[in-house]
Design a protein around this motif. Structure first.
Motif, PDB file in Angstrom:
ATOM      1  N   ARG A   1      -3.262   8.196  -3.889  1.00 33.71           N
ATOM      2  CA  ARG A   1      -3.530   7.584  -2.585  1.00 33.71           C
ATOM      3  C   ARG A   1      -3.180   6.094  -2.570  1.00 33.71           C
ATOM      4  NH1 ARG A   1      -9.032   9.003  -0.030  1.00 33.71           N
ATOM      5  NH2 ARG A   1      -7.830  10.848   0.490  1.00 33.71           N
ATOM      6  N   GLU A   2      -3.664   5.349  -3.536  1.00 35.84           N
ATOM      7  CA  GLU A   2      -3.440   3.905  -3.541  1.00 35.84           C
ATOM      8  C   GLU A   2      -1.950   3.573  -3.594  1.00 35.84           C
ATOM      9  OE1 GLU A   2      -4.431  -0.027  -6.271  1.00 35.84           O
ATOM     10  OE2 GLU A   2      -5.573   1.798  -6.609  1.00 35.84           O
ATOM     11  N   ALA A   3      -1.217   4.222  -4.472  1.00 33.65           N
ATOM     12  CA  ALA A   3       0.222   3.951  -4.595  1.00 33.65           C
ATOM     13  C   ALA A   3       0.960   4.307  -3.304  1.00 33.65           C
ATOM     14  CB  ALA A   3       0.811   4.732  -5.765  1.00 33.65           C
ATOM     15  N   LEU A   4       0.606   5.436  -2.708  1.00 37.32           N
ATOM     16  CA  LEU A   4       1.270   5.856  -1.478  1.00 37.32           C
ATOM     17  C   LEU A   4       0.956   4.900  -0.325  1.00 37.32           C
ATOM     18  CD1 LEU A   4       0.664   9.698  -1.815  1.00 37.32           C
ATOM     19  CD2 LEU A   4       2.868   8.523  -2.052  1.00 37.32           C
ATOM     20  N   LEU A   5      -0.301   4.539  -0.171  1.00 38.50           N
ATOM     21  CA  LEU A   5      -0.677   3.624   0.912  1.00 38.50           C
ATOM     22  C   LEU A   5      -0.024   2.259   0.748  1.00 38.50           C
ATOM     23  CD1 LEU A   5      -4.465   4.519   1.319  1.00 38.50           C
ATOM     24  CD2 LEU A   5      -2.536   5.274   2.742  1.00 38.50           C
ATOM     25  N   GLU A   6      -0.004   1.759  -0.474  1.00 41.21           N
ATOM     26  CA  GLU A   6       0.626   0.459  -0.728  1.00 41.21           C
ATOM     27  C   GLU A   6       2.141   0.519  -0.509  1.00 41.21           C
ATOM     28  OE1 GLU A   6      -0.737  -2.579  -1.333  1.00 41.21           O
ATOM     29  OE2 GLU A   6      -2.666  -1.616  -0.928  1.00 41.21           O
ATOM     30  N   GLY A   7       2.770   1.617  -0.908  1.00 40.94           N
ATOM     31  CA  GLY A   7       4.213   1.773  -0.691  1.00 40.94           C
ATOM     32  C   GLY A   7       4.563   1.848   0.781  1.00 40.94           C
ATOM     33  N   LEU A   8       3.759   2.582   1.554  1.00 37.22           N
ATOM     34  CA  LEU A   8       3.990   2.646   3.000  1.00 37.22           C
ATOM     35  C   LEU A   8       3.845   1.260   3.627  1.00 37.22           C
ATOM     36  CD1 LEU A   8       2.081   5.964   3.715  1.00 37.22           C
ATOM     37  CD2 LEU A   8       4.542   5.593   4.029  1.00 37.22           C
TER      38      LEU A   8
END
Length: 177
Positions: free
Chosen positions: A120-127
């Protein structure tokens, strides 16, 4: 590559193209399926119409995820939706690769449904790094909840959804024996 090889071996390009058009994709490996919106809701009560489901749920890796996003980007029609828990089993590169994939998704998608907590954290930060607006991100505990929401509340006729990876339930749970 297959097209080039077949032509180099003497087959007519028209014949090779005709054969390629009838190749069946493998299940859950970027498999294109026209589906009714109601089928996502799980109870048949979703909105009317159809979506194109690009089912790439079998597994995921950085090259495959990027290629699947390219396929999603090339689709004509309605809005483009990504549903993903991200990629696993990447060791020390897991955060980085999920961040990179999400940043690419930000340039392609109208909505992203982040499933589970593993990435979740990596995906949210990447978006976010890709300039993706927060209101276009939805978070769900599991794939079933994400697809039900999309079928009941979001999808419209002609939308395209990429289902990229589907972590087994055991991955994010604490099984008791």
């Amino acid at each position: 590559a297959s097209f080039t090889m077949a032509c180099a071996l003497g087959l007519a390009p028209e014949l090779v193209i005709a054969a390629i058009r009838h190749v069946k994709t493998e299940s859950n490996r970027l498999e294109p399926v026209k589906a009714s919106i109601g089928s996502f809701a799980g109870n048949g009560r979703g909105r009317m119409g159809q979506v194109l489901r690009l089912n790439d749920a079998y597994n995921s890796n950085p090259i495959g995820f990027a290629a699947a996003l390219d396929v999603l980007a090339a689709q004509r029609g309605g809005r483009k939706v990504l549903v993903t828990p991200g990629m696993i089993e990447l060791g020390e590169k897991q955060y980085e690769e999920n961040h990179r994939a999400a940043k690419k998704a930000a340039a392609v998608c109208d909505l992203v449904a982040v499933v589970g907590t593993a990435n979740r954290e990596a995906l949210l930060e990447g978006l976010k790094a890709g300039g993706f607006a927060g209101e276009r991100i939805k978070q769900f505990a599991d794939m079933k909840a994400a697809l039900a929401f999309l079928g009941q509340e979001y999808f419209e006729d002609g939308d395209v959804v990429l289902i990229e990876n589907d972590l087994p339930d055991l991955y994010e749970s604490n099984p008791k024996f």
